[in-house]
Design an enzyme around this catalytic site. Structure first.
Site, short mmCIF file in Angstrom:
data_model
loop_
_atom_site.label_atom_id
_atom_site.label_comp_id
_atom_site.label_asym_id
_atom_site.label_seq_id
_atom_site.Cartn_x
_atom_site.Cartn_y
_atom_site.Cartn_z
N THR A 261 35.72 61.61 57.00
CA THR A 261 35.86 61.12 58.37
C THR A 261 34.76 61.74 59.12
OG1 THR A 261 38.14 60.68 58.57
CG2 THR A 261 37.12 61.19 60.53
N GLU B 168 39.16 71.28 60.99
CA GLU B 168 40.28 71.44 61.92
C GLU B 168 41.00 72.77 61.68
OE1 GLU B 168 41.26 66.74 62.65
OE2 GLU B 168 42.28 67.80 61.03
N LYS C 159 29.84 63.76 64.05
CA LYS C 159 31.19 64.22 64.35
C LYS C 159 31.95 64.29 63.04
CE LYS C 159 34.64 62.31 64.64
NZ LYS C 159 35.82 62.13 63.69
#
EC number: 2.3.1.35
Length: 408
Positions: free
Chosen positions: A195, A281, A184
């Site tokens: 992240t 994103e 992820k």
């Protein structure tokens, strides 16, 4: 080492539970409002383990727990993962909660806690609500079906828009060995690491120290070569479990089929790294930067990552603007050794700069290239033999929107 290299096979309809002896599942337990948020991955037997973790000086509580397993035990049999809460910057309570997650998984499986790794992702600075975790662990139904693997992959996501899975097989000692990965990562991606959570399973037989050496080398040219927004997370973790159930002789660089295993592990890591970059994103495009002719591979990767991480380059790609000046500027401030009169730049197949001189180009041709889902930028330096890649994504209006309202 044998000169015969068996071609890798990429396997479709396979996932994290495809190697022999692995089970998994993921459920919604209540950390998030609706989506799956708790997952477990289990090996039938204790597995050799390797791990790489965030370089952020602020470490989330689960990092402490998993590092202890990797570096002290050298074996791992299970991993418990939650999304929705990073359990980072949560003080002594966060440490206690991470250890409790380890203990809960161990009790469910009937194994020692020192065989359980812990990983978390989500909002930083909020104390974990352990009540749903306690009940959720009991509800998890481990299995080795494709659906079980999908459940696991879904439960580790945060702002990701897609699951990130890949599987390869190769031949070692005449036996099929499978390596699968799930990851992820979508924002706060500036690895060394990012992240991101990455979990890789294999039924190969390899000792932990050899596995760690291979993972560390491969991480430098895959996970550490991606960037979305320049932020480094508190929770970055990649764990590899190798349970040996394929039955091959123990692997090391002296094994005649070592290159097969190494290339398969690298292929899995590179696929996951690219998938994370592509799913940045709000992103609409994957950007690949290839640098050739640097004084070293390390400097080549440094330049490539600087270019792909430049907000001005990223916004130019989003806007389909062939602004090569932003690319050469990023090369120049990368801190690597460059000679401006030797720099050559291409976007796709279109030459923009050759040996430091601008080259006439067709705006229409460049717009077509930049409208694609993948945009490749090539930089040649003429300084040496160094070569490297980096991957990232464009910077869009949606990135701002997503991160402006992340906690809400």
């Amino acid at each position: 080492m044998s000169n015969l290299v068996i071609e890798l096979k990429k396997l479709s309809s396979k996932n994290i539970v495809s190697p022999k002896g692995f089970t998994a599942d993921g459920i919604h337990c209540g950390i998030k409002h609706k989506k799956k948020d708790l997952a477990m991955l289990v090996s039938e037997v204790p597995a050799s383990v390797a791990g790489v973790f965030t370089t952020n000086a602020v470490h989330a509580a689960p990092i402490k727990v998993s590092k202890e397993v990797v570096y002290n035990s050298g074996k791992m049999q299970a991993i418990i993962v939650n999304s929705g809460n990073a359990n980072a910057c949560t003080g002594k309570q966060g440490i206690a909660d991470a250890y409790e997650m380890q203990q809960l998984a161990a009790e469910k499986l009937g194994i020692e806690p020192y065989l359980v790794g812990v990983a978390s992702t989500g909002v930083i600075g909020e104390i974990m609500n352990m009540a749903p975790v306690r009940t959720g662990v009991e509800k998890i139904q481990l299995g080795d079906t494709l659906e079980n693997g999908i459940n696991f992959a879904q439960a580790i996501l945060t702002t990701d828009t897609v699951m990130k899975d890949t599987t390869y097989s190769t031949i070692i000692d005449g036996k099929e060995v499978i390596i699968s990965g799930t990851a992820k990562g979508s924002g706060m991606i500036e690895p060394n690491m990012a992240t991101m959570l990455g979990f890789i399973t294999t039924d190969a037989n390899i000792e932990s120290d050899e596995l760690q050496k291979a993972l560390s080398e491969i991480t430098d040219i895959t996970f550490n070569s991606i960037t979305v927004d320049g932020d480094t997370s508190t929770n970055d973790t990649v764990l590899v479990l190798a349970n040996g159930l394929a039955g091959n002789e123990p692997l090391s660089p002296l094994h005649p089929d070592w290159v097969n295993f190494y290339n398969a592990l690298k292929a899995v890591a590179e696929d996951l790294a690219k998938a994370i970059a592509r799913d940045g994103e709000g992103a609409t495009k994957l950007i690949e930067v290839e640098v050739d002719g640097a004084i070293s591979d390390e400097e080549a990767r440094k330049i490539a990552k600087t270019v792909v991480g430049s907000p001005l380059v990223k916004t130019a790609v989003f806007g389909c603007d062939a602004n090569w000046g932003r690319i050469i500027a990023a090369v120049g401030y990368s801190g690597a050794t460059v000679d401006p009169e030797k720099i050559t730049i291409k976007i796709g197949n279109a030459m923009m700069v050759e040996n430091g001189e601008p080259v006439p180009f067709s705006e229409e041709e460049l717009i077509k290239i930049l409208k694609g889902n993948e945009v490749k930028i090539s930089v040649t330096l003429g300084q040496g033999e160094g070569h490297g890649f980096a991957w990232g994504c464009d910077l869009t209006y949606d990135y701002v929107q997503i991160n402006a309202s992340y906690r809400s």
